[in-house]
Design a protein around this motif. Structure first.
Motif, mmCIF file in Angstrom:
data_model
loop_
_atom_site.group_PDB
_atom_site.id
_atom_site.type_symbol
_atom_site.label_atom_id
_atom_site.label_comp_id
_atom_site.label_asym_id
_atom_site.label_seq_id
_atom_site.Cartn_x
_atom_site.Cartn_y
_atom_site.Cartn_z
ATOM 1 N N TYR A 29 0.832 -1.200 0.000
ATOM 2 C CA TYR A 29 0.000 0.000 0.000
ATOM 3 C C TYR A 29 0.869 1.253 0.000
ATOM 4 O O TYR A 29 0.636 2.200 -0.752
ATOM 5 C CB TYR A 29 -0.925 0.018 1.221
ATOM 6 N N ALA A 30 1.893 1.254 0.866
ATOM 7 C CA ALA A 30 2.786 2.410 0.923
ATOM 8 C C ALA A 30 3.451 2.655 -0.424
ATOM 9 O O ALA A 30 3.582 3.798 -0.868
ATOM 10 C CB ALA A 30 3.843 2.198 2.008
ATOM 11 N N ALA A 31 3.861 1.584 -1.079
ATOM 12 C CA ALA A 31 4.508 1.722 -2.389
ATOM 13 C C ALA A 31 3.546 2.330 -3.407
ATOM 14 O O ALA A 31 3.939 3.179 -4.217
ATOM 15 C CB ALA A 31 5.005 0.359 -2.873
ATOM 16 N N GLU B 119 3.756 19.132 -0.585
ATOM 17 C CA GLU B 119 3.651 18.779 0.834
ATOM 18 C C GLU B 119 3.151 17.345 0.994
ATOM 19 O O GLU B 119 3.623 16.601 1.862
ATOM 20 C CB GLU B 119 2.704 19.753 1.545
ATOM 21 N N LEU B 120 2.191 16.965 0.167
ATOM 22 C CA LEU B 120 1.702 15.590 0.196
ATOM 23 C C LEU B 120 2.814 14.619 -0.191
ATOM 24 O O LEU B 120 2.994 13.570 0.446
ATOM 25 C CB LEU B 120 0.510 15.447 -0.748
ATOM 26 N N TYR B 121 3.571 14.965 -1.226
ATOM 27 C CA TYR B 121 4.694 14.125 -1.654
ATOM 28 C C TYR B 121 5.714 13.968 -0.516
ATOM 29 O O TYR B 121 6.188 12.858 -0.240
ATOM 30 C CB TYR B 121 5.360 14.743 -2.880
ATOM 31 N N ASP B 122 6.044 15.065 0.138
ATOM 32 C CA ASP B 122 7.011 15.009 1.230
ATOM 33 C C ASP B 122 6.511 14.123 2.371
ATOM 34 O O ASP B 122 7.282 13.372 2.977
ATOM 35 C CB ASP B 122 7.302 16.418 1.753
ATOM 36 N N TYR B 123 5.218 14.218 2.633
ATOM 37 C CA TYR B 123 4.660 13.420 3.729
ATOM 38 C C TYR B 123 4.738 11.926 3.432
ATOM 39 O O TYR B 123 5.168 11.142 4.289
ATOM 40 C CB TYR B 123 3.206 13.813 3.987
ATOM 41 N N VAL B 124 4.342 11.516 2.226
ATOM 42 C CA VAL B 124 4.311 10.084 1.942
ATOM 43 C C VAL B 124 5.713 9.501 1.810
ATOM 44 O O VAL B 124 5.865 8.275 1.736
ATOM 45 C CB VAL B 124 3.455 9.757 0.697
ATOM 46 N N HIS B 125 6.720 10.345 1.770
ATOM 47 C CA HIS B 125 8.099 9.870 1.779
ATOM 48 C C HIS B 125 8.768 10.092 3.137
ATOM 49 O O HIS B 125 10.002 10.045 3.248
ATOM 50 C CB HIS B 125 8.911 10.560 0.682
ATOM 51 N N SER B 126 7.976 10.306 4.167
ATOM 52 C CA SER B 126 8.508 10.581 5.504
ATOM 53 C C SER B 126 8.340 9.384 6.433
ATOM 54 O O SER B 126 7.551 8.467 6.180
ATOM 55 C CB SER B 126 7.779 11.788 6.113
ATOM 56 N N ASP B 127 9.087 9.425 7.544
ATOM 57 C CA ASP B 127 8.950 8.386 8.566
ATOM 58 C C ASP B 127 7.568 8.425 9.209
ATOM 59 O O ASP B 127 7.056 7.387 9.648
ATOM 60 C CB ASP B 127 10.027 8.572 9.648
#
Length: 410
Positions: free
Chosen positions: A147-149, A270-278
């Motif tokens: 799902y994360a991918a 901002e959404l992109y940064d979030y989904v690539h965050s811890d």
């Protein structure tokens, strides 16, 4: 986005229906002799073979380019992620190991980790179906990882798509911006509940005018741009059916278009940064398999409470694009957890069969009006009977789908 209550914890997800929870497995389980090599460059994604036998497959991926890259094994629709390996630095190598069932797939690399990727090629798995082994908890974690991918992939494609649409909008090329509007939104609609869980991010990106006014918010995002592109008639009403469309509104100036466009780009980033965050990873782990299952339900709710009424894209009437993308995201989430539900005895298996039939019937009816690839008719072109057919099919699917999470966790 609709004005219905927010499903803050819901998750949209992808799956590999053809694989029935195939996913990343321990490298120690792989047969080294079956390893496939992949060379990722700026212009190609060369895989050493286009076929393999079913079972555990290993892809040794070498980044021969000058950008950080990713490698994906996609299902037969070219959308669902079976397995992926990301953040491969130039000159570095990474290994992807998956359990693959017989079927048709695609391989693709993504230099820069944004956009559609390059070197997309057909990949075929032959042989007999294999059992997916591993502890239940491990298999559930794999579903969450896939799902994360998927979320990262969709947001990665959303970023350049929004940039292209905004460029046309800000430059006054309304014809081009209109052409890109609905297809750009599809990336967002497949994973919409992720943004909904982030406070005011979804309102900034996807609120309709009536929702922003009702909550006293500045109106920005896709639908603010939409109203500029499809300027309403002087006697038109807003989606509430009461407020004149021109009340407290005027077409944006060139300067205002720049502000609205730049704001949408920033919010999507901002959404992109979030989904690539811890934080994203941690939140997914907290939600677990229930979040994936609830994502299937939440996305179908999006269709039932907004898209099927024609209220989402009030000016462009591109609601069927949103409808189709929501259904895709919902079906993908379901496909990730369906094995867990089916394992709960005859009742679980019967529920999965009923849901699969519901998706098939809904997709068949929707396909009569177009597709995301070739385009849909305007929502206003549907007859009342056609709208009623879609409503009935959504309701028929929503009822068994609402039982999915409880069955999966039982």
């Amino acid at each position: 986005m609709t004005s219905s209550p927010r499903v803050l914890g819901a998750l949209a997800a992808t799956g590999a229906a053809a694989l029935l929870l195939s996913g990343c497995v321990a490298k120690a389980d792989a047969d080294p002799s079956a390893a496939l090599t992949v060379s990722s460059t700026a212009s190609d994604c060369a895989v050493s073979a286009g076929t393999a036998k079913s079972g555990t497959l290993t892809f040794d991926v070498k980044n021969a380019g000058d950008q950080v890259t990713e490698f994906y094994l996609l299902a037969d629709d070219g959308l669902r992620i079976v397995g992926e390996v990301e953040n491969i630095a130039p000159s570095a190598s990474r290994t992807l190991t998956v359990t693959a069932q017989p079927g048709d797939y695609f391989t693709v690399c993504k230099p820069g980790m944004v956009g559609d990727g390059i070197g997309k090629s057909a990949f075929t798995v032959t042989g007999d179906r294999v059992a997916v082994n591993g502890p239940d908890a491990e298999q559930k974690q794999k579903a969450v990882d896939l799902y994360a991918a998927f979320v990262k992939d969709q947001v990665g494609q959303l970023v350049p798509a929004v940039d292209d649409m905004v460029t046309a909008y800000e430059s006054g090329d309304d014809a081009k911006a209109k052409e890109l509007f609905a297809t750009t939104r599809a990336y967002y609609e497949r994973i919409e509940p992720v943004a909904e869980a982030l406070g005011d991010l979804d309102p900034r990106i996807d609120y309709r005018e009536v929702d922003a006014v009702a909550e006293g918010l500045d109106w920005t995002g896709f639908h603010r741009i939409e109203k500029d592109l499809w300027v309403p008639a002087k006697d038109a009403l807003n989606a509430d059916g009461e407020t004149p469309a021109w009340q407290d509104w005027a077409p944006s100036t060139t300067e205002q278009r720049g502000e609205f466009g730049d704001q949408l780009i920033a919010d999507v980033q901002e959404l992109y940064d979030y989904v690539h965050s811890d934080d994203f990873v941690s939140n997914l782990e907290d939600q677990g398999i229930a979040g994936v299952s609830n994502g299937a339900i939440a996305l179908l709710d999006e269709v039932a409470t907004g898209k099927i009424t024609g209220e989402e894209d009030w000016w462009s009437h591109t609601d069927l694009y949103d409808f189709a993308a929501n259904v895709e995201g919902s079906k993908m989430a379901f496909s990730l957890v369906s094995d867990f539900a089916a394992a709960q005895g005859d009742d679980g298996a019967a529920l999965v069969d009923e849901i699969e039939t519901g998706y098939a019937d809904l997709e068949a009816a929707l396909s009569q009006h177009g597709s995301l690839k070739d385009g849909f008719v305007a929502f206003t072109d549907l007859t009342d009977a056609q709208k009623r057919e879609l409503v009935d099919l959504i309701n028929a699917l929503a009822e068994p789908l609402s039982q999915l999470t409880g069955t999966t966790l039982s």
